[in-house]
Design a protein around this motif. Structure first.
Motif, PDB file in Angstrom:
ATOM      1  N   CYS A 131       0.918  -1.070  -0.025  1.00 47.86           N
ATOM      2  CA  CYS A 131      -0.101   0.022  -0.022  1.00 47.86           C
ATOM      3  C   CYS A 131       0.830   1.240   0.022  1.00 47.86           C
ATOM      4  CB  CYS A 131      -1.004   0.089   1.175  1.00 47.86           C
ATOM      5  SG  CYS A 131      -2.193  -1.207   1.151  1.00 47.86           S
ATOM      6  N   VAL A 132       1.816   1.287   0.618  1.00 45.67           N
ATOM      7  CA  VAL A 132       2.990   2.302   0.622  1.00 45.67           C
ATOM      8  C   VAL A 132       3.704   2.412  -0.535  1.00 45.67           C
ATOM      9  CG1 VAL A 132       4.775   3.344   1.960  1.00 45.67           C
ATOM     10  CG2 VAL A 132       3.053   2.114   3.173  1.00 45.67           C
ATOM     11  N   ASP A 133       4.349   1.377  -0.978  1.00 42.83           N
ATOM     12  CA  ASP A 133       5.046   1.239  -2.191  1.00 42.83           C
ATOM     13  C   ASP A 133       4.316   1.728  -3.354  1.00 42.83           C
ATOM     14  OD1 ASP A 133       7.729   0.562  -3.402  1.00 42.83           O
ATOM     15  OD2 ASP A 133       6.340  -1.038  -4.261  1.00 42.83           O
ATOM     16  N   PHE A 134       2.922   1.445  -3.346  1.00 42.37           N
ATOM     17  CA  PHE A 134       1.994   2.113  -4.497  1.00 42.37           C
ATOM     18  C   PHE A 134       2.458   3.609  -4.997  1.00 42.37           C
ATOM     19  CE2 PHE A 134      -1.642   3.940  -6.167  1.00 42.37           C
ATOM     20  CZ  PHE A 134      -2.327   3.205  -6.986  1.00 42.37           C
ATOM     21  N   PHE A 135       2.700   4.233  -3.724  1.00 45.14           N
ATOM     22  CA  PHE A 135       3.007   5.595  -3.632  1.00 45.14           C
ATOM     23  C   PHE A 135       4.519   6.039  -4.060  1.00 45.14           C
ATOM     24  CE2 PHE A 135      -1.115   5.338  -1.442  1.00 45.14           C
ATOM     25  CZ  PHE A 135      -1.834   6.038  -2.299  1.00 45.14           C
ATOM     26  N   GLY A 136       5.234   4.917  -4.013  1.00 41.65           N
ATOM     27  CA  GLY A 136       6.532   5.062  -4.606  1.00 41.65           C
ATOM     28  C   GLY A 136       7.481   5.492  -2.995  1.00 41.65           C
ATOM     29  N   ASP A 137       6.702   5.328  -1.860  1.00 42.57           N
ATOM     30  CA  ASP A 137       7.354   5.738  -0.597  1.00 42.57           C
ATOM     31  C   ASP A 137       8.176   4.970   0.132  1.00 42.57           C
ATOM     32  OD1 ASP A 137       6.027   8.543  -0.824  1.00 42.57           O
ATOM     33  OD2 ASP A 137       4.346   7.518  -0.028  1.00 42.57           O
ATOM     34  N   VAL A 138       8.798   3.945  -0.609  1.00 39.93           N
ATOM     35  CA  VAL A 138       9.745   3.011  -0.028  1.00 39.93           C
ATOM     36  C   VAL A 138      11.306   3.253  -0.524  1.00 39.93           C
ATOM     37  CG1 VAL A 138      10.156   0.598   0.563  1.00 39.93           C
ATOM     38  CG2 VAL A 138       7.761   1.547   0.280  1.00 39.93           C
ATOM     39  N   ALA A 139      12.343   3.244   0.526  1.00 41.80           N
ATOM     40  CA  ALA A 139      13.498   3.639  -0.036  1.00 41.80           C
ATOM     41  C   ALA A 139      14.356   2.356  -0.258  1.00 41.80           C
ATOM     42  CB  ALA A 139      14.313   4.597   1.053  1.00 41.80           C
ATOM     43  N   TRP A 140      13.921   1.579  -1.296  1.00 47.81           N
ATOM     44  CA  TRP A 140      14.316   0.174  -1.195  1.00 47.81           C
ATOM     45  C   TRP A 140      15.786   0.032  -1.657  1.00 47.81           C
ATOM     46  CZ3 TRP A 140      11.439  -3.350   0.134  1.00 47.81           C
ATOM     47  CH2 TRP A 140      10.025  -3.380  -0.195  1.00 47.81           C
ATOM     48  N   ASP A 141      16.507   1.135  -2.145  1.00 46.53           N
ATOM     49  CA  ASP A 141      17.888   0.983  -2.450  1.00 46.53           C
ATOM     50  C   ASP A 141      18.956   0.669  -1.471  1.00 46.53           C
ATOM     51  OD1 ASP A 141      16.914   3.604  -2.264  1.00 46.53           O
ATOM     52  OD2 ASP A 141      18.745   4.596  -2.833  1.00 46.53           O
ATOM     53  N   LYS A 142      18.273   1.345  -0.398  1.00 42.30           N
ATOM     54  CA  LYS A 142      19.123   1.297   0.950  1.00 42.30           C
ATOM     55  C   LYS A 142      18.839  -0.131   1.518  1.00 42.30           C
ATOM     56  CE  LYS A 142      20.251   5.707   1.564  1.00 42.30           C
ATOM     57  NZ  LYS A 142      19.783   5.976   0.029  1.00 42.30           N
ATOM     58  N   PHE A 143      17.980  -0.877   1.205  1.00 40.69           N
ATOM     59  CA  PHE A 143      17.803  -2.107   1.890  1.00 40.69           C
ATOM     60  C   PHE A 143      17.589  -3.480   0.903  1.00 40.69           C
ATOM     61  CE2 PHE A 143      16.254   1.580   4.288  1.00 40.69           C
ATOM     62  CZ  PHE A 143      16.835   1.337   5.537  1.00 40.69           C
ATOM     63  N   PRO A 144      18.660  -3.794   0.310  1.00 40.25           N
ATOM     64  CA  PRO A 144      18.627  -4.869  -0.744  1.00 40.25           C
ATOM     65  C   PRO A 144      18.063  -6.149  -0.201  1.00 40.25           C
ATOM     66  CG  PRO A 144      20.967  -4.679   0.006  1.00 40.25           C
ATOM     67  CD  PRO A 144      20.127  -3.278   0.758  1.00 40.25           C
ATOM     68  N   ALA A 145      18.153  -6.662   1.133  1.00 38.26           N
ATOM     69  CA  ALA A 145      17.706  -7.904   1.515  1.00 38.26           C
ATOM     70  C   ALA A 145      16.223  -8.048   1.827  1.00 38.26           C
ATOM     71  CB  ALA A 145      18.432  -8.332   2.884  1.00 38.26           C
ATOM     72  N   ALA A 146      15.748  -6.458   2.210  1.00 39.43           N
ATOM     73  CA  ALA A 146      14.358  -6.476   2.197  1.00 39.43           C
ATOM     74  C   ALA A 146      13.621  -6.551   1.082  1.00 39.43           C
ATOM     75  CB  ALA A 146      13.924  -5.219   3.010  1.00 39.43           C
ATOM     76  N   ARG A 147      14.393  -5.941  -0.245  1.00 36.58           N
ATOM     77  CA  ARG A 147      13.866  -5.864  -1.426  1.00 36.58           C
ATOM     78  C   ARG A 147      13.798  -7.349  -1.933  1.00 36.58           C
ATOM     79  NH1 ARG A 147      17.125  -1.933  -5.222  1.00 36.58           N
ATOM     80  NH2 ARG A 147      18.751  -3.503  -4.767  1.00 36.58           N
ATOM     81  N   ASP A 148      14.999  -8.006  -1.610  1.00 33.80           N
ATOM     82  CA  ASP A 148      14.776  -9.481  -2.149  1.00 33.80           C
ATOM     83  C   ASP A 148      13.386 -10.189  -1.727  1.00 33.80           C
ATOM     84  OD1 ASP A 148      16.984  -9.139  -3.563  1.00 33.80           O
ATOM     85  OD2 ASP A 148      18.571 -10.140  -2.096  1.00 33.80           O
ATOM     86  N   TRP A 149      13.330 -10.111  -0.225  1.00 31.72           N
ATOM     87  CA  TRP A 149      12.137 -10.700   0.300  1.00 31.72           C
ATOM     88  C   TRP A 149      11.022 -10.242  -0.419  1.00 31.72           C
ATOM     89  CZ3 TRP A 149       8.549  -7.511   2.903  1.00 31.72           C
ATOM     90  CH2 TRP A 149       7.588  -8.300   3.392  1.00 31.72           C
ATOM     91  N   TYR A 150      10.951  -8.960  -0.578  1.00 37.77           N
ATOM     92  CA  TYR A 150       9.524  -8.509  -1.275  1.00 37.77           C
ATOM     93  C   TYR A 150       9.376  -8.923  -2.643  1.00 37.77           C
ATOM     94  CZ  TYR A 150       5.798  -5.182  -2.158  1.00 37.77           C
ATOM     95  OH  TYR A 150       4.409  -4.511  -2.598  1.00 37.77           O
ATOM     96  N   SER A 151      10.370  -8.915  -3.251  1.00 34.25           N
ATOM     97  CA  SER A 151      10.601  -9.398  -4.508  1.00 34.25           C
ATOM     98  C   SER A 151       9.956 -10.884  -4.815  1.00 34.25           C
ATOM     99  CB  SER A 151      11.961  -9.387  -5.396  1.00 34.25           C
ATOM    100  OG  SER A 151      11.872  -9.883  -6.442  1.00 34.25           O
ATOM    101  N   ARG A 152      10.453 -11.659  -3.918  1.00 35.90           N
ATOM    102  CA  ARG A 152       9.761 -13.055  -3.837  1.00 35.90           C
ATOM    103  C   ARG A 152       8.287 -13.027  -3.604  1.00 35.90           C
ATOM    104  NH1 ARG A 152      12.361 -16.803   0.570  1.00 35.90           N
ATOM    105  NH2 ARG A 152      13.011 -14.782   1.549  1.00 35.90           N
TER     106      ARG A 152
END
Lengths: 222, 222
Positions: free
Chosen positions: B172-193
């Motif tokens: 819901c938050v990422d819909f608006f582009g409000d998540v700083a993914w580049d700083k958190f690669p492991a969290a991004r990997d989890w969310y990508s799965r």
């Protein structure tokens, strides 16, 4: 012995204290002031919040949601959710009503203004917020009247987590005398029945350093 | 057919949509704008909130807490709580983390500012609140990194309600582009799965009248 990390004026802690006593499960209280964010406690619960239940076998159960469901799954005499899908859905709907909606509209506002700001020295009490919270209570008392007009307890025939959650929240607010009982006699009757239970009586006798309860707070006739 | 009353950018509705699809339970979506407080819906749920699940036999289950526990008790293949007390406590602890703590510190602020205020015409968007929420997200992404560094999924070996709740809020938050993914690669990997799961794919393709998703919102590579 089983331990419950709690704070005195925390509705979620009170909910678990009531539940444990109603189930005749012995426990020792461990006081935790959540706003202090004590390091050793943050290791146990990174959220820093109470309640946290530690069982004798070392199992740690964190948060009101996990603890109540754990108790039903492992210590379910008496049971506070009901047996069939309809009852369980109704108990959980009303538990969420008080733990989320009532908390947001009433308890959290009162506790922030009258307890946390005071003890953590994080600002002055805001009278407008307190007025707003005490106004909001009235809608909830009206809803309790609607329910108890039709049912023995909030969710149906039996005493359940709906009653326990509602009473836990209301007791935290009533501590400060912020409930307009005279306008809601049926809600008062329901709360009086809960106050008379030994599980609640012991909570109403808590002595809390630095806070003085409203006159009628512990009385069955109020 | 089973019906789910939902709102598009509601993390709790998304959580149930994901759960139902993961369990291969057919359902029809019924759109409900909670701020409209539609009379017929208030008769069903006096809190006026979504999600509400209506089963084919007429059983109505209200609220994210009641629905998830109902699904585990009645449609538990696959199961999203785990089997033993330790797993169930851990899944419920983290579910509460996202549904209460993340919601209060992030989702609710963003949705109020960017969705509710806009559609209900109840005030101007407050930039300071949005900045505060996008700052708060970082602590949660850090915690997701801590957890996924030690575990396959957030609560342990298996995909659970902890992942479903976290992903529902974050989406819901990422819909608006409000998540700083580049700083958190492991969290991004989890969310990508999670994004790659069919249950999530369908949500990421929602077309929501009056709202435009951030560019990377639906992409698996972001």
């Amino acid at each position: 012995m089983r331990q419950l990390y709690h704070y005195w004026i925390c509705p979620f802690s009170r909910k678990i204290r009531i539940s444990l006593r109603e189930k005749a499960l012995d426990f020792k209280l461990v006081l935790e002031n959540p706003w202090k964010r004590r390091h050793e406690f943050l290791v146990v619960n990174p959220a820093g919040s109470v309640p946290v239940l530690e069982e004798e076998d070392g199992l740690i159960v964190i948060g009101t949601y996990a603890i109540t469901e754990y108790l039903e799954e492992n210590h379910n005499k008496p049971d506070f959710l009901g047996q069939d899908a309809i009852s369980r859905a109704e108990v959980r709907r009303l538990t969420e009503w008080f733990d989320i909606k009532f908390n947001k509209e009433v308890t959290q506002l009162i506790i922030t203004e009258k307890v946390i700001k005071r003890f953590s020295k994080s600002g002055d009490t805001d009278a407008a917020t307190i007025r707003c919270a005490t106004q909001n209570i009235k809608h909830h008392l009206q809803y309790i009247e609607y329910l108890t007009d039709r049912r023995n307890w909030l969710a149906g025939d039996n005493f359940s987590y709906a009653d326990i959650s509602a009473a836990a929240h209301i007791s935290c607010v009533d501590f400060f005398g912020d409930v307009a009982w005279d306008k809601f006699p049926a809600a008062r009757d329901w709360y009086s029945r809960i106050k008379s239970r030994p599980s609640m009586q012991i909570i109403l006798k808590d002595k809390i350093a630095g806070l003085v309860a409203a006159d009628h707070y512990g009385d069955l006739d109020f």
